[in-house]
Enzyme design. Structure first.
Site, mmCIF file in Angstrom:
data_model
loop_
_atom_site.group_PDB
_atom_site.id
_atom_site.type_symbol
_atom_site.label_atom_id
_atom_site.label_comp_id
_atom_site.label_asym_id
_atom_site.label_seq_id
_atom_site.Cartn_x
_atom_site.Cartn_y
_atom_site.Cartn_z
ATOM 1 C CE1 TYR A 205 -2.620 -3.067 1.807
ATOM 2 C CE2 TYR A 205 -4.513 -1.673 1.008
ATOM 3 C CZ TYR A 205 -3.944 -2.954 1.450
ATOM 4 O OH TYR A 205 -5.011 -3.622 1.467
ATOM 5 C CE1 TYR A 389 -5.252 -4.546 4.699
ATOM 6 C CE2 TYR A 389 -5.057 -6.803 5.227
ATOM 7 C CZ TYR A 389 -5.104 -5.720 4.377
ATOM 8 O OH TYR A 389 -4.998 -5.965 2.865
HETATM 9 C C1 PHB Z 1 -7.395 -6.785 -3.923
HETATM 10 O O1 PHB Z 1 -8.306 -6.829 -4.953
HETATM 11 O O2 PHB Z 1 -6.662 -7.838 -4.233
HETATM 12 C C2 PHB Z 1 -7.516 -5.865 -3.002
HETATM 13 C C3 PHB Z 1 -8.385 -4.707 -3.124
HETATM 14 C C4 PHB Z 1 -8.254 -4.082 -1.862
HETATM 15 C C5 PHB Z 1 -7.536 -4.121 -0.963
HETATM 16 C C6 PHB Z 1 -6.451 -5.311 -0.999
HETATM 17 C C7 PHB Z 1 -6.405 -6.063 -1.876
HETATM 18 O O3 PHB Z 1 -7.371 -3.293 -0.115
#
Ligand code: PHB
Ligand code: RFL
Length: 395
Positions: A205, A389
């Site tokens: 991120y 998370y």
């Molecule tokens: C994903 O589509 O892999 C994805 C989407 C949102 C997130 C993390 C992963 O926060």
């Protein structure tokens, strides 16, 4: 010739995560249900959406006997990487949460497993229906009518209706006296699927002055990446070369890490909003999942929240069929909303932490960087992010 009405205990409208998990949870308690779904099975199983499962969602898949393929094919990560000011910071969720991990197993793979198992158990899912309508929701004999894939009228007579029809569905419209709370963000995400090997072993991120970027995965051969874009941008506004140059700039680090490019074979823009409907019940109708609430995807909460609603609803229905008391079901909205608002808070926090907001100035930008600096250097702050998370425990 109209087909005979079908009698079931719970009519479920929508075969997304909320509806399918609910059907499995009810089946485990010996409660019958039938699902009606407007899309075809192929469409439901082929739509790319969420990627991340919370730890308890993974545990629930195993409890329901649905975890075998996931155990083989999912990616299990110890944590995530936060990237800002050109530096990478690893957050070790497994260490911070006593062993909970990030599971990357795409939503459509979860749905494939749920659909196959439901049909193998003798469950009924009517795909490709239209004209779905709900009736007599204030009585103890509600009905759902529809037109099936062959154009024949169908009717489900039931005790309860579960409105699991997503954010664009019609179920929410039946909830009388509801108040809807919404927050819009002045940006969206451009999501792409790429044929390439993974560039990193975990999700990254990134906050960058040009905007947010996210590196995720789907398989050893296919990667999923997102870029912050304007709220009304269209995928066609982004030629591949522009996407790659933005991704390189936003994800670049001082330590020489490189992003592996590949053929982009799907592009789409996703809007970002937070939304909560403050009532999830009207008579015998109960809403679950995106039908009642939306989170921006930054915290990876939407699918998991839909599954949590299904768990709470199945508990209320199990209690009803065991005791004939509506008391537990009467607490459904209150029970769900507590978890929903915590997920709303976390998703809003992660979104603001990582995106550049054109309505904000240099002060807010520095505050976000200070917050990130705090999160990656304070075990207390890192633990708070980690426990949200990987998923707060179910009440
Ligand atoms: C994903 O589509 O892999 C994805 C989407 C949102 C997130 C993390 C992963 O926060
Ligand atoms: P769904 O999945 O929208 O399913 C609703 C179903 O109902 C059908 N339907 C009807 N059926 C019968 N009659 C009608 N009148 C009907 N109207 C609609 C629809 O065809 C559909 O099949 O809602 P549900 O079950 O509540 O599940 C919600 C999740 O799908 C959603 O919250 C997540 O995808 C959100 N999300 C993420 N969640 C996570 O937990 N982790 C993630 O990593 C994550 N990433 C994401 C995401 C959503 C994204 N997009 C595209 C919005 C990433 C993205 C890009």
């Amino acid at each position: 010739m109209p087909t005979e009405p079908h009698r079931t205990q719970v009519a479920i409208v929508g075969a997304g995560p909320a509806g399918l998990f609910l059907a499995h949870l009810l089946h485990r308690h010996g409660i019958e249900s039938v699902i009606v779904e407007t899309r075809s099975r192929e469409e439901v199983e082929g739509t790319i959406r969420a990627g991340v499962l919370e730890q308890w969602t993974v545990d629930l898949m195993h409890d329901l006997g649905l975890g075998e393929r996931m155990a083989r094919e999912a990616h299990f990560h110890r944590g995530i990487t936060l990237r800002f000011a050109g530096e990478s910071h690893h957050l070790d969720f497994e260490a911070l949460t006593g062993g909970k991990r990030v599971t990357v197993y795409p939503q459509h793979e979860v749905l494939k497993d749920l659909i196959a198992a439901r049909l193998a158990d003798g469950g009924t899912i009517h795909f490709g229906v239209r004209d779905v309508e709900m009736h007599d929701l204030g009585s103890d004999r509600p009905r759902v009518t529809y037109t099936d894939g062959d154009g024949e009228p169908g009717e489900l007579r039931c005790d309860f209706v579960a409105g699991c029809d997503g954010s664009q569905g019609s179920a929410r419209g039946h909830i009388e006296g509801r108040t809807e709370v919404q927050h819009l963000y002045p940006f969206g995400w451009l999501g792409i699927l790429v044929e390439a090997p993974p560039s990193h072993h975990e999700l990254i991120y990134a906050r960058h002055e040009r905007g947010f970027a996210l590196l995720s995965t789907r398989s050893p051969e296919i990667q999923r990446l997102y870029l912050q874009c304007g709220p009304t941008d269209r995928a066609a506004d982004y030629p591949d070369a522009l996407i790659w140059s933005e991704l390189h700039r936003r994800l670049e680090t001082v330590d020489g890490w490189t992003l592996t490019e590949g053929r982009i074979f799907q592009k789409g823009v996703i809007g970002m909003r937070s939304f909560v409907c403050d009532r999830m019940q009207h008579g015998r109708l109960f809403l679950a999942g995106d039908a009642a609430h939306i989170v921006p995807p930054t915290g990876a909460k939407g699918l998991n929240l839909a599954v949590a609603d299904a768990v709470y609803l199945s508990r209320g229905l199990e209690c009803f069929y065991r005791t004939r008391s509506l008391e537990e079901l009467g607490r459904y909205t209150e029970t769900c909303l507590r978890r929903i608002w915590r997920a709303e808070r976390f998703s809003w926090y992660m979104t603001n932490l990582l995106h550049t907001n054109p309505a904000e100035g240099p002060f807010e930008h520095r505050i976000r960087l200070a917050d990130l600096d705090y999160v990656v250097h304070s075990p207390a702050a890192a633990t708070a992010l980690a426990e949200n998370y990987v998923g707060l425990p179910l009440d």
